[in-house]
Design a protein around this motif. Sequence first.
Motif, PDB file in Angstrom:
ATOM      1  N   VAL A   1       0.837  -1.197   0.000  1.00 38.57           N
ATOM      2  CA  VAL A   1       0.000   0.000   0.000  1.00 38.57           C
ATOM      3  C   VAL A   1       0.875   1.251   0.000  1.00 38.57           C
ATOM      4  O   VAL A   1       0.628   2.215  -0.737  1.00 38.57           O
ATOM      5  CB  VAL A   1      -0.972  -0.013   1.201  1.00 38.57           C
ATOM      6  CG1 VAL A   1      -1.651   1.328   1.379  1.00 38.57           C
ATOM      7  CG2 VAL A   1      -1.989  -1.125   1.046  1.00 38.57           C
TER       8      VAL A   1
ATOM      9  N   GLU B   1       2.448   1.720  -3.421  1.00 37.70           N
ATOM     10  CA  GLU B   1       1.451   2.159  -4.415  1.00 37.70           C
ATOM     11  C   GLU B   1       1.132   3.634  -4.240  1.00 37.70           C
ATOM     12  O   GLU B   1       1.022   4.376  -5.220  1.00 37.70           O
ATOM     13  CB  GLU B   1       0.168   1.333  -4.291  1.00 37.70           C
ATOM     14  CG  GLU B   1       0.268  -0.047  -4.892  1.00 37.70           C
ATOM     15  CD  GLU B   1      -0.997  -0.863  -4.685  1.00 37.70           C
ATOM     16  OE1 GLU B   1      -1.949  -0.366  -4.033  1.00 37.70           O
ATOM     17  OE2 GLU B   1      -1.038  -2.013  -5.167  1.00 37.70           O
ATOM     18  N   GLU B   2       0.976   4.077  -2.996  1.00 38.29           N
ATOM     19  CA  GLU B   2       0.701   5.500  -2.746  1.00 38.29           C
ATOM     20  C   GLU B   2       1.860   6.365  -3.202  1.00 38.29           C
ATOM     21  O   GLU B   2       1.666   7.441  -3.778  1.00 38.29           O
ATOM     22  CB  GLU B   2       0.407   5.741  -1.270  1.00 38.29           C
ATOM     23  CG  GLU B   2      -0.952   5.261  -0.820  1.00 38.29           C
ATOM     24  CD  GLU B   2      -1.199   5.540   0.644  1.00 38.29           C
ATOM     25  OE1 GLU B   2      -0.335   6.153   1.307  1.00 38.29           O
ATOM     26  OE2 GLU B   2      -2.255   5.132   1.138  1.00 38.29           O
TER      27      GLU B   2
ATOM     28  N   ASP C   1       1.804   6.379  -7.134  1.00 40.24           N
ATOM     29  CA  ASP C   1       0.689   7.097  -7.746  1.00 40.24           C
ATOM     30  C   ASP C   1       0.515   8.515  -7.206  1.00 40.24           C
ATOM     31  O   ASP C   1      -0.365   9.239  -7.661  1.00 40.24           O
ATOM     32  CB  ASP C   1      -0.618   6.323  -7.532  1.00 40.24           C
ATOM     33  CG  ASP C   1      -0.564   4.939  -8.158  1.00 40.24           C
ATOM     34  OD1 ASP C   1       0.240   4.743  -9.094  1.00 40.24           O
ATOM     35  OD2 ASP C   1      -1.308   4.056  -7.698  1.00 40.24           O
ATOM     36  N   ASN C   2       1.336   8.895  -6.244  1.00 43.05           N
ATOM     37  CA  ASN C   2       1.232  10.195  -5.581  1.00 43.05           C
ATOM     38  C   ASN C   2      -0.172  10.421  -5.022  1.00 43.05           C
ATOM     39  O   ASN C   2      -0.707  11.524  -5.060  1.00 43.05           O
ATOM     40  CB  ASN C   2       1.603  11.336  -6.520  1.00 43.05           C
ATOM     41  CG  ASN C   2       3.097  11.375  -6.761  1.00 43.05           C
ATOM     42  OD1 ASN C   2       3.877  10.973  -5.899  1.00 43.05           O
ATOM     43  ND2 ASN C   2       3.493  11.841  -7.925  1.00 43.05           N
ATOM     44  N   LYS C   3      -0.801   9.360  -4.578  1.00 45.06           N
ATOM     45  CA  LYS C   3      -2.120   9.479  -3.960  1.00 45.06           C
ATOM     46  C   LYS C   3      -1.954   9.924  -2.520  1.00 45.06           C
ATOM     47  O   LYS C   3      -0.958   9.640  -1.873  1.00 45.06           O
ATOM     48  CB  LYS C   3      -2.836   8.121  -3.941  1.00 45.06           C
ATOM     49  CG  LYS C   3      -3.355   7.678  -5.264  1.00 45.06           C
ATOM     50  CD  LYS C   3      -4.105   6.382  -5.084  1.00 45.06           C
ATOM     51  CE  LYS C   3      -4.548   5.828  -6.419  1.00 45.06           C
ATOM     52  NZ  LYS C   3      -5.160   4.515  -6.251  1.00 45.06           N
ATOM     53  N   GLY C   4      -2.957  10.571  -2.024  1.00 47.60           N
ATOM     54  CA  GLY C   4      -2.948  10.965  -0.617  1.00 47.60           C
ATOM     55  C   GLY C   4      -1.947  12.069  -0.366  1.00 47.60           C
ATOM     56  O   GLY C   4      -1.064  12.354  -1.168  1.00 47.60           O
TER      57      GLY C   4
END
Length: 125
Positions: free
Chosen positions: A105, A108-109, A112-115
């Motif tokens: 996790v 992946e973050e 993807d530059n998520k969060g």
Amino acid sequence: QREQEGVREAVRRRRRLVLNKMSHDMLLRNKAWRIIVNASKRSPTFFVAFTGAVAAGSYYVASLTQGGTNPSDKKALFISDEKLKRNAGLHAQVLAKANKERLRVLLEEARDNKGDNTRYKAALK
């Protein structure tokens, strides 16, 4: 009381002298040791050579001992993941699986530059 302590100390000193004299006499009785000592007194070159030979011999014995007790194969020093998984209990396997999931996790973050960074800031507090 003081007199007894004085007597005890005198006995201790006498024992040390006797032990030192015994070890000294035992060395002097050994003919090979007397030859080494006399040759060392007469020749500084012999003294240096003898010291070097003793040091080299000690190093050689230590190397043989280390080589005999340690594996020569470098791969044998590292335990494979499969072997660890086989020998691990259920609790360790569950923890390993959870850690892998957390790492997945996290990666992946990051990919993807998520969060935002609030999650990490909260974890650091």
